[in-house]
Design a protein around this motif. Structure first.
Motif, PDB file in Angstrom:
ATOM      1  N   THR A 122       0.846  -1.182   0.000  1.00  0.00           N
ATOM      2  CA  THR A 122       0.000   0.000   0.000  1.00  0.00           C
ATOM      3  C   THR A 122       0.885   1.236   0.000  1.00  0.00           C
ATOM      4  N   TRP A 125      -3.066   6.960  -0.559  1.00  0.00           N
ATOM      5  CA  TRP A 125      -4.170   6.710  -1.490  1.00  0.00           C
ATOM      6  C   TRP A 125      -4.065   7.534  -2.766  1.00  0.00           C
ATOM      7  N   GLU A 141      -3.094  -2.346  -2.546  1.00  0.00           N
ATOM      8  CA  GLU A 141      -4.357  -2.204  -1.822  1.00  0.00           C
ATOM      9  C   GLU A 141      -4.414  -0.773  -1.293  1.00  0.00           C
ATOM     10  N   ASP A 143      -6.731   1.051   0.134  1.00  0.00           N
ATOM     11  CA  ASP A 143      -7.498   1.438   1.311  1.00  0.00           C
ATOM     12  C   ASP A 143      -6.923   0.887   2.618  1.00  0.00           C
ATOM     13  N   ARG A 144      -5.639   0.599   2.630  1.00  0.00           N
ATOM     14  CA  ARG A 144      -4.994   0.049   3.813  1.00  0.00           C
ATOM     15  C   ARG A 144      -4.028   1.062   4.421  1.00  0.00           C
TER      16      ARG A 144
END
Length: 151
Positions: A122, A125, A141, A143-144
């Motif tokens: 990650t 964002w 990922e 949203d982590r």
């Protein structure tokens, strides 16, 4: 004592060194020095963050050892190419350590070093799509807050 090495590059995100508070508080709660934190950069000496805050570092070379390496990111990871010398140090240091972590956009540096190939990862964002597009062998990922996938 667990040695934590922070590898900082020019224009590192100042947030990276903010994470050192976790180790400070852990030492206070344990009432003994459980963690020893050291800042490193390729050249050693003073290095400036993207905010302009300067930090004194030790020279990152083959003698720089840590149980855990924390790799800083920069404010605009898509606009910076990690140097061959930085990549060499990160790869070598990671091979000699227990674990390596990228702090926020430090995931871009780990990806450039090939340390995230075939792994979940990650980043901030706002840069997750760019990380995925540039390195399709990474399972990003967005949203982590953090991901643990191997060392």
């Amino acid at each position: 004592m667990h040695r934590i090495g922070y590898f900082l590059t020019d224009d590192f995100q100042v947030m990276a060194i903010g994470t050192q508070t976790v180790f400070e508080i852990a030492n206070v709660v344990a009432r003994e020095p459980v963690y020893h934190v050291t800042n490193y950069s390729l050249q050693g000496g003073e290095i400036r963050s993207s905010l302009g805050v300067s930090v004194i570092t030790k020279r990152a070379d083959s003698n720089a050892t840590a149980d855990t390496w924390m790799i800083s990111g920069v404010a605009n990871p898509t606009g910076r190419i990690t140097t061959a010398e930085e990549l060499r140090f990160i790869s070598d240091a990671s091979a000699r350590s227990r674990r390596t972590a990228g702090l926020c956009t430090g995931a871009f540096v780990l990806a450039e070093a090939g340390l995230l190939d075939g792994k979940r990862a990650t980043t901030h964002w706002a840069f997750a799509d760019a990380l995925q597009a540039r390195w399709p062998r990474i399972q990003v990922e967005a949203d982590r807050i953090f991901i643990v996938d191997g060392a």
